[in-house]
Design an enzyme around this catalytic site. Structure first.
Site, short mmCIF file in Angstrom:
data_model
loop_
_atom_site.label_atom_id
_atom_site.label_comp_id
_atom_site.label_asym_id
_atom_site.label_seq_id
_atom_site.Cartn_x
_atom_site.Cartn_y
_atom_site.Cartn_z
N HIS A 89 0.85 -1.21 0.00
CA HIS A 89 0.00 0.00 0.00
C HIS A 89 0.88 1.25 0.00
O HIS A 89 0.68 2.16 -0.80
CB HIS A 89 -0.94 0.00 1.20
CG HIS A 89 -1.67 1.29 1.38
ND1 HIS A 89 -2.64 1.72 0.49
CD2 HIS A 89 -1.56 2.27 2.31
CE1 HIS A 89 -3.09 2.91 0.88
NE2 HIS A 89 -2.45 3.28 1.97
N ASP A 128 8.10 20.41 -27.13
CA ASP A 128 8.14 19.11 -26.46
C ASP A 128 9.17 19.23 -25.35
O ASP A 128 9.69 20.32 -25.10
CB ASP A 128 8.54 17.98 -27.44
CG ASP A 128 8.00 16.62 -26.98
OD1 ASP A 128 8.05 16.36 -25.76
OD2 ASP A 128 7.53 15.85 -27.82
N TRP A 182 7.41 0.00 3.82
CA TRP A 182 7.88 0.77 2.66
C TRP A 182 9.26 1.34 2.89
O TRP A 182 9.97 1.64 1.95
CB TRP A 182 6.88 1.84 2.23
CG TRP A 182 7.05 3.18 2.87
CD1 TRP A 182 6.49 3.60 4.04
CD2 TRP A 182 7.80 4.31 2.38
NE1 TRP A 182 6.87 4.89 4.31
CE2 TRP A 182 7.67 5.35 3.31
CE3 TRP A 182 8.59 4.53 1.25
CZ2 TRP A 182 8.29 6.58 3.15
CZ3 TRP A 182 9.21 5.77 1.09
CH2 TRP A 182 9.05 6.78 2.04
N SER A 218 13.61 5.34 -13.78
CA SER A 218 12.57 6.14 -14.43
C SER A 218 12.56 7.56 -13.90
O SER A 218 12.56 8.53 -14.67
CB SER A 218 11.21 5.47 -14.22
OG SER A 218 10.17 6.36 -14.49
N SER A 219 12.58 7.69 -12.56
CA SER A 219 12.50 9.03 -11.95
C SER A 219 13.72 9.86 -12.31
O SER A 219 13.61 11.05 -12.60
CB SER A 219 12.38 8.92 -10.44
OG SER A 219 11.27 8.15 -10.09
N GLU A 274 11.84 13.03 -0.45
CA GLU A 274 10.77 12.35 -1.16
C GLU A 274 9.39 12.90 -0.78
O GLU A 274 8.50 13.03 -1.61
CB GLU A 274 10.85 10.83 -0.89
CG GLU A 274 9.67 10.02 -1.42
CD GLU A 274 9.64 9.90 -2.95
OE1 GLU A 274 10.66 10.22 -3.59
OE2 GLU A 274 8.60 9.48 -3.47
N TYR A 294 8.72 15.91 -0.09
CA TYR A 294 8.50 17.14 -0.84
C TYR A 294 8.38 16.85 -2.33
O TYR A 294 7.70 17.57 -3.05
CB TYR A 294 9.61 18.15 -0.52
CG TYR A 294 9.58 18.47 0.95
CD1 TYR A 294 8.50 19.18 1.48
CD2 TYR A 294 10.53 17.98 1.83
CE1 TYR A 294 8.40 19.41 2.83
CE2 TYR A 294 10.44 18.21 3.19
CZ TYR A 294 9.37 18.92 3.69
OH TYR A 294 9.26 19.13 5.03
N SER A 317 -1.44 26.30 -6.86
CA SER A 317 -1.08 27.69 -7.17
C SER A 317 -1.51 28.10 -8.57
O SER A 317 -1.51 29.29 -8.89
CB SER A 317 0.44 27.89 -7.02
OG SER A 317 0.82 27.57 -5.71
N HIS A 359 14.66 13.38 11.70
CA HIS A 359 13.47 13.48 12.54
C HIS A 359 12.58 12.24 12.40
O HIS A 359 11.62 12.09 13.13
CB HIS A 359 12.69 14.78 12.30
CG HIS A 359 12.00 14.89 10.99
ND1 HIS A 359 11.75 16.08 10.37
CD2 HIS A 359 11.49 13.97 10.17
CE1 HIS A 359 11.12 15.89 9.24
NE2 HIS A 359 10.95 14.60 9.09
N HIS A 360 12.92 11.38 11.43
CA HIS A 360 12.24 10.08 11.37
C HIS A 360 12.86 9.10 12.35
O HIS A 360 12.41 7.96 12.45
CB HIS A 360 12.34 9.50 9.95
CG HIS A 360 11.65 10.36 8.92
ND1 HIS A 360 10.34 10.15 8.56
CD2 HIS A 360 12.07 11.42 8.21
CE1 HIS A 360 9.99 11.05 7.65
NE2 HIS A 360 11.02 11.84 7.42
N THR A 393 6.53 26.65 4.74
CA THR A 393 5.29 25.94 4.45
C THR A 393 4.10 26.78 4.89
O THR A 393 3.10 26.90 4.17
CB THR A 393 5.28 24.58 5.15
OG1 THR A 393 6.56 23.97 4.95
CG2 THR A 393 4.22 23.68 4.60
N LYS A 433 3.32 29.55 2.51
CA LYS A 433 2.53 29.13 1.35
C LYS A 433 1.04 29.11 1.69
O LYS A 433 0.20 29.58 0.92
CB LYS A 433 2.98 27.74 0.89
CG LYS A 433 4.24 27.78 0.05
CD LYS A 433 4.48 26.46 -0.63
CE LYS A 433 5.65 26.52 -1.57
NZ LYS A 433 5.44 27.40 -2.73
N ARG A 444 1.48 1.28 14.88
CA ARG A 444 1.16 1.10 13.47
C ARG A 444 1.67 -0.27 13.01
O ARG A 444 2.47 -0.90 13.69
CB ARG A 444 1.78 2.22 12.64
CG ARG A 444 3.29 2.13 12.51
CD ARG A 444 3.90 3.38 11.91
NE ARG A 444 3.79 3.40 10.46
CZ ARG A 444 4.61 4.11 9.65
NH1 ARG A 444 5.58 4.85 10.18
NH2 ARG A 444 4.45 4.10 8.36
#
Lengths: 392, 618
Positions: free
Chosen positions: B78, B107, B142, B172-173, B258, B260, B271, B305-306, B331, B334, B453
């Site tokens: 998920h 293009d 994940w 790809s990214s 990631e 962000y 925006s 901070h994780h 943030t 914004k 969790r």
């Protein structure tokens, strides 16, 4: 006088709320019982109040804008405002001030809660295993599993290690969690409030650690100091069966948290696997159980101090298993029925468990085939359970 | 802001060529964007189905709809699906469709590399998704913490699939990242200086830098793990003395940027949407640009901070706490700038506008709970509980997805020529808003009341039952809302109202051309003189007949070619071969591996030696 009444009323209401909350929410972080938990709670309240204020202000502003400036037919095009330096400075500086109000007590609390514990603290070594908790009390020479006894009002310093993957050690009502990391040693300390009475709490693993991460629980018993001393002294002694010393295990000197005082939330309600059965009405013979136990696979993994055959160190120490209230890392209540099911087919009882399937002809749910390790009849298992239940 | 007169509208014919081959061989950024969009939406249904299984399992205590082992695969997939196969590719759909149009280009810089990115994504996504049907789905969470993901604790194929799958998706990214950076730097129309660039392109520009700086880090982390698992190295082997925090640091140095990468494109879309529907320019455009850049830069300084529960010591905890609090400032700026874009406007509550406003309202909640985590002692009571699950779903569902939904409703007419049904859209919006809050708000409570969790079930009597039941009901409502979106897209594609060039009376260049745009986008490259050309006097191209073809206008177009798709297939084949070598018989794996390697070399040779467009043929 009315003021006094009001105050008494408010106090009563608060007490009622607190009692209610403890009953309904046994693992709440909102009612800490240690200095560590309270230091966190103070920060949390600050965060909650500031957060709520910011939430109300921002969402309120948004709602006002949406109502006030909704499109009205025929209205002229709005003025093309491109920005406003004063406003933009304001909503940069004010958040900085708010954050500073959080940062200062945060850093203070970090250093306060991560200071070294005092040397006279009770030392508890915690080992995380897939998927159970081992607790060692080096000052008392006690090794136990799944249940943590803590004396009320005495600082306890945990030394946290893992036997395999990462885990995280958490007792929500006692304070914050700490990860248990391979090739690292971590520490955590707190003092259960001296105002507590004998009580049971729930602890969990919070770092995902594989199949039975959700089944890696433990119980915490905060007990008066005198009872703790009795418990520790008893647990440190070997559990010999048959007891020839004259002083039976479980005599006056021993202490275990009374089963009758276990709150409902601390008693596991895990249903038995529907496909499993066990012959009813079997009377176990502890002497036969001792023999079977000591000659079976059990001894390869489990230690029972007092049974010289049983010296395995892979599984939980079973020395005083009968004094425990739960088995399987808090997954099932410790009674004859659940022990029988557990021994018969542990794989069906707890996903991924390392304990082998011992019941004769049992299908191993992992392979879908009869387990080659399954050699014990229901009668033999009942005997083993009778033996284990002697190990008070 | 004159509305187009009805007779000038023609029924849209999306593309000159039709048929499956025209899609496989396309190098048109708009068609590739369409492929991204529909693939990502399909995987959203997969990830959504996984979410519904999770919520059904947890609706009450001690449920066993799925086994612990399957549940662990489902929650891992998920997260992996929603992040790598849904939100990032949905953003890519908009990068592809919009960036060339917004900067006035024909293009992207490298059209064939762009096609390659898509095909690698599609094949990689199938590679990582399908094994769950054979019980071999990734099951390490994940963020796949070592040492659980090492062979000692996860001997099966599950983690191999995950390591290789993420490695493929990273290709790809990265390819797309370099492509868009080059496009934005080099291909802007005359007069389109950086401070006139539409905000979506700006935020996309920042995101591409985040991608090219963050993905190499996870690539390194994954290569270590891959070497450990396939070739017996000891980067994460505990018995050899490895430090598992190596993985955590590497992963989160990628993992926080990631976040962000996932949310800034949505910020960009909002925006675009809010100024159009309040008929006012974006409030504080320069500050919006700087805050986006600042968020991107600070995003590289907050990863630990994780890891507040890891025991990094008081100094590291304090440092990462304060940097994390700092990131709340840009943030917050914004959020206020969006509110003041609405302030004083004439707000039209279209579905797109509602979703954009929904992002502002919901992301604020995620931002506030984010500040709560930024205080390490408080975080010790929150991390790895459902409180965190609530937080990041407000950020990624209330933030990213709401913004992307706004983008879908807003830009669908530009790319199909037809409007999405607004009535269904409002059903989608309200069900989605109510459902997501009903799902995620109670998780704050279940978390603070002690629920960890990633547990596959929980015992009765823990005080979590009511909150979990509410979350499950909410998840079903979100599921219903999503099905409405899918129905709306499928029906409106064929029978929606015809949109015309500029159905929303918007201001930026993409609205000056026909809907759908012709393959060459702009018949003549526009000259840009302001941030809002269509509000400042520039006219839209009027169409009074069939859109002229590129050859009629003498515009060189890239050849269609399937070589990028073949190269992508070959890369996935190589990794698939590596995976097969873990089987009992190894030779099929090696055959596939070396066969695919040969195919890759061949297709790259053919690709690189063939001309892009007729102009380059001589």
């Amino acid at each position: 006088m009315p003021r006094l009444v009001r105050r008494a009323g408010a106090a009563a209401a608060l007490l009622l709320l607190a009692a209610c909350a403890l009953d309904t929410y046994p693992n709440t972080t909102f009612a800490p019982h240690t200095e560590f938990g309270r230091a966190i709670d103070d920060l949390w309240r600050l965060l909650l109040h500031l957060g709520t204020a910011v939430f109300l202000f921002v969402e309120g502003l948004l709602v006002v804008a949406l109502i006030k400036f909704r499109h009205r037919p025929g209205a002229p095009d709005p003025e093309p405002v491109h920005g406003n330096t004063t406003l933009e400075l304001l909503w940069t500086i004010i958040p900085v001030i708010i954050l500073a109000c959080i940062a200062v007590p945060t850093v203070k609390t970090i250093f306060q809660t991560q200071a070294r514990a005092s040397a006279d603290a009770l030392q508890v070594e915690v080992y995380g295993h897939q998927w159970w908790w081992e607790f060692r009390y080096p000052q008392y020479h006690v090794v136990t599993a799944g249940e943590l006894y803590l004396p009320i009002g005495r600082k306890v310093n945990f030394t946290l290690r893992t036997a395999d993957v990462l885990h995280s050690f958490w007792i929500p009502q006692m304070g914050g969690k700490r990860d248990v990391i391979s090739n690292h040693v971590n520490y955590l300390w707190f003092t259960p409030d001296s105002t507590l009475s004998a009580a049971a709490w729930n602890g969990t693993c919070n770092e995902y650690c594989g199949a039975s991460h959700g089944n890696m629980k433990f119980r915490v018993f905060t007990v008066p100091r005198a009872d703790f001393a009795r418990w520790a002294a008893h647990q440190a002694r070997p559990a010999v069966y048959p007891d020839t010393s004259g002083a039976r295990a479980g005599s006056d000197s021993a202490y275990a948290f009374p089963a009758a005082q276990m709150p409902d939330n601390a008693i596991p309600h895990t249903p038995l696997p529907p496909a499993e059965t066990f012959a009813t009405g079997l009377a176990g013979d502890p002497a036969a159980g001792l023999k079977t136990y000591s000659a079976s696979a059990c001894i390869g993994c489990h230690t029972i101090a007092g049974n010289p055959m049983s010296m395995g160190i892979i599984g939980p120490n079973l020395t005083h298993i009968a004094s425990r209230r739960t088995i399987g890392a808090g997954l099932y209540p410790n009674d004859g029925l659940h022990l029988e099911y557990w021994i018969k087919n542990a794989h069906a009882m707890k996903p991924g468990v390392a304990m082998v399937v011992l019941g004769k002809g049992e299908i191993d749910p992992v392979t879908g085939k009869p387990a080659p390790t399954g050699t014990l009849t229901d009668q033999q298992i009942a005997d083993i359970v009778a033996y284990l239940q002697q190990l008070q | 802001m004159a509305t187009l007169a009805a007779p000038t509208l023609i029924a849209p014919t999306a593309y000159g060529e039709t048929g499956i081959w025209s899609w496989i061989a396309t190098t048109d950024h708009k068609r590739i964007g369409t492929l991204y969009l529909f693939t990502a939406l399909a995987f959203m249904l997969v990830g959504g189905a996984e979410a519904e299984i999770i919520r059904t399992q947890l609706h009450a205590p001690n449920q066993h709809l799925v086994s612990a082992e399957l549940y662990n695969q489902i929650f891992t997939m998920h997260g992996t699906t929603m992040i790598f196969l849904v939100v990032m590719p949905l953003s890519s759909a908009f990068f592809n469709m919009l960036i060339p149009l917004q900067i006035g280009a024909r293009d992207v810089a490298f059209p064939r590399l762009n096609a390659f990115s898509y095909w690698v994504y599609l094949f990689g996504a199938l590679f990582i998704t399908l094994p769950i049907f054979f019980g071999a789905g990734p099951n390490g969470g994940w963020f796949g913490y070592a040492p659980l993901t090492t062979t000692a604790y996860s001997p099966g194929l599950n983690i191999d699939v995950w390591v290789i799958g993420l490695q493929i998706l990273g290709i790809s990214s990265l390819a797309a990242g370099f492509n868009f950076i080059t496009t934005i730097i080099n291909m802007r129309a005359p007069g389109m200086n950086l401070m006139r660039m539409p905000m979506f392109t700006w935020m996309s520009f920042v995101v591409q830098f985040l991608i090219v700086l963050a993905f190499p880090v996870i690539t390194v982390a994954l290569v270590f793990l891959l070497l450990d698992r396939f070739f017996g190295t000891n980067f994460y082997t505990i018995a050899a003395g490895a430090d598992p925090l190596l993985w955590q640091h590497l992963f989160w140095i990628f993992g926080h940027p990631e976040v962000y990468i996932l949310v800034l494109p949505a910020f960009g879309l909002v925006s675009e949407v809010l100024p159009t529907f309040s008929r006012k320019p974006l409030f504080g455009y320069p500050v919006m640009v700087y805050s986006g850049i600042l968020i991107g830069m600070l995003g590289f300084g907050v990863w630990a901070h994780h890891m507040f529960a890891v025991g990094m010591g008081p100094i590291a905890d304090s440092f990462f706490s304060i940097t994390t609090m700092l990131i709340a400032v840009p943030t917050g700026v914004k959020i206020f700038n969006w509110i003041f874009t609405l302030w004083g406007g004439q707000i039209r509550f279209t579905t797109a506008a509602c979703f954009a406003i929904g992002l502002v309202a919901m992301f604020t909640i995620g931002g506030i709970s984010g500040v709560m985590h930024s205080s390490p002692p408080a975080d010790l009571q929150q991390t790895d509980t459902y409180f965190v699950v609530a937080h990041f779903h407000y950020v990624l569902f209330g933030g990213s997805l709401m913004g992307l939904f706004a983008g879908i409703y807003y830009y669908f007419p530009k790319f199909t020529g037809r409007l999405l049904d607004e009535k269904l859209g409002m059903w989608h919006f309200w069900l989605n808003l109510i459902g997501s809050n009903l799902t995620f708000f109670p998780m704050h409570y279940s978390g603070m009341l002690g629920m960890p969790r990633r547990v596959y079930t929980y015992d009765a009597g823990q005080g979590w039952d009511t909150f979990n039941l509410l979350s499950t009901i909410g998840a079903y409502i979100v599921g219903a809302a999503t099905l409405i979106l899918v129905y709306n897209i499928l029906t409106s594609r064929r029978s929606g109202k015809i949109a015309g060039n500029n159905p929303w009376e918007a201001a930026t260049l993409e609205w000056s051309i026909s809907s759908p745009p012709p393959p060459y986008n702009f018949a003549t490259i526009p000259t840009v003189t302001s941030r809002y050309p269509l509000w400042d006097g520039a006219s839209t191209a009027r169409i009074d007949g069939p859109v002229p073809s590129a050859s009629e206008l003498g515009i060189p177009m890239p050849y269609s070619t399937a070589k990028p798709a073949v190269a992508a297939l070959a890369i996935v084949g190589m990794f698939g071969g590596l995976l097969l070598t873990r089987g009992a018989t190894q030779w099929p794996g090696y055959v596939l591996l070396f066969g695919s390697a040969a195919l890759l070399v061949g297709s790259l040779y053919a690709w690189l030696t063939s001309p892009l467009e007729p102009e380059h043929a001589h």
